[in-house]
Scaffold this active site. Structure first.
Site, PDB file in Angstrom:
ATOM      1  N   ASP A 132       0.859  -1.179   0.000  1.00  0.00           N
ATOM      2  CA  ASP A 132       0.000   0.000   0.000  1.00  0.00           C
ATOM      3  C   ASP A 132       0.898   1.232   0.000  1.00  0.00           C
ATOM      4  OD1 ASP A 132      -3.043   0.934   1.190  1.00  0.00           O
ATOM      5  OD2 ASP A 132      -1.357   2.267   1.634  1.00  0.00           O
ATOM      6  N   GLU A 180      -4.876   2.366  -4.060  1.00  0.00           N
ATOM      7  CA  GLU A 180      -3.403   2.408  -4.127  1.00  0.00           C
ATOM      8  C   GLU A 180      -2.826   1.202  -3.409  1.00  0.00           C
ATOM      9  OE1 GLU A 180      -4.442   2.827  -0.805  1.00  0.00           O
ATOM     10  OE2 GLU A 180      -2.653   4.047  -0.346  1.00  0.00           O
TER      11      GLU A 180
END
Ligand code: GH3
Ligand code: MG
Ligand code: MG
Ligand code: MG
Length: 297
Positions: free
Chosen positions: A171, A215
């Site tokens: 992440d 993301e």
């Protein structure tokens, strides 16, 4: 896009020559003169369409079609029967076996060309849709659905032989701040670059990098133990580091960084794929808690 490939199957060379003359200008054409050879060539040449004679010595066209449709790797290839058998019964039998069309010989060149063109067009559309269904539009990596399906089949397969599996989750750190600083389009470009870096870091053909959402990325590494996964995770960090994407708002680095979590274990039939995701996610959360820009697992 290159020319589509057509496989012509007929035990009579004269028929092959007639159909080849109609198609060779617009298509890559390959041939087989028996049923067994047809199955062989279908596997190796992966044609977009098969023109299949019915009456042949050895296995006939109906049997070839049945075997094609029974093989998951070949079942998607459209089959057009091209045959002297003009009975309604024969035609029904051919269509019931999964052929998309049935053309009687002697073939009309213009009609054959038109039918082939329509079916090739449909096949290509189908292939495009099938690819889109498993691909993340922004990055070109596999999408979450494809990742989860692959994880289910891989855990089942590896569970039977007790082999290792590792799953990596990553992440981007302080990404909300990145969007706020540089704008959403720049955020999208950053996600694309991180995805490309991830693709460069995982090298085995069986590894599966994917965009899990937003993301966040995940990677399935079949047959890879904890030590191997750690090396891949380090390579991912290295690849992302060398992108040198400025990130003023980050509290850990002037450049884009990621936090990574790893789940590694030998597969067991009773452990479902989601357990790997859950564990990798838990380890990812630990990386965030411990200060980001690091690997846990
Ligand atoms: P952390 O270090 O804890 O991960 O902080 P973060 O800001 O990265 O975490 P958070 O999950 O709060 O924020 C993720 C942000 O990612 C929120 C959203 O605006 C952004 N984002 C998600 N998907 C996309 C996308 O497709 N494009 C862009 N540009 N931004 C996205
Ligand atoms: Mg024949
Ligand atoms: Mg996130
Ligand atoms: Mg984040």
């Amino acid at each position: 896009m290159g020319k589509a490939t057509i496989l012509i199957v007929d035990d009579d060379i004269a028929n092959i020559e007639i159909m080849n003359a109609v198609l060779e200008e617009d298509y890559e054409v390959c041939f087989a003169t028996s049923g067994w050879q047809a199955l062989d060539v279908a596997r190796t040449a992966q044609p977009d369409l098969i023109l299949l004679d019915v009456l042949m010595p050895g296995i006939d066209g109906f049997e070839v079609c049945r075997q094609l449709k029974a093989d998951p790797l070949l079942a998607d290839m459209p089959v057009i029967f091209t045959t002297g058998l003009g009975d309604t019964e024969d035609e029904m039998r051919g269509l019931a076996l999964g052929a998309i069309d049935y053309v009687t010989k002697p073939v009309q060149p213009a009609i054959l060309r038109a039918r082939v063109s329509n079916h090739v067009e449909l096949k290509r559309l189908r292939d495009r849709l099938a690819t889109m269904a498993v691909t993340d539009a922004l990055t070109g990596l596999s999408n979450r659905r494809h990742l989860e399906r692959s994880l289910e089949s891989e855990t089942a397969r590896l569970g039977r032989i007790g082999d290792w599996l590792s799953v990596i989750m990553l992440d981007i750190d302080f990404f909300k701040q990145f969007n706020d600083t540089y704008g959403h389009p720049a955020g999208d470009r950053c996600i694309m670059m991180v995805a490309a870096a991830l693709g460069r870091a995982v090298k085995r053909a069986t590894d599966l990098p994917a965009r899990y959402g937003g993301e966040e990325f995940a990677c399935i590494l079949p047959g890879t133990d904890a030590a191997g996964a750690e090396l891949v995770a380090q390579e991912i960090r290295l690849q992302i580091q060398s992108l040198n994407i400025p990130h003023e708002g980050s509290q850990v680095s002037p450049y884009i960084t990621v936090s990574i979590g790893i789940a590694s274990a030998r597969c067991r039939p009773d452990l479902p794929g989601e357990r790997w995701i859950a564990e990798a996610d838990r380890q990812l959360y630990r990386s965030k808690q411990r200060g980001r820009d690091r690997i846990s697992g």
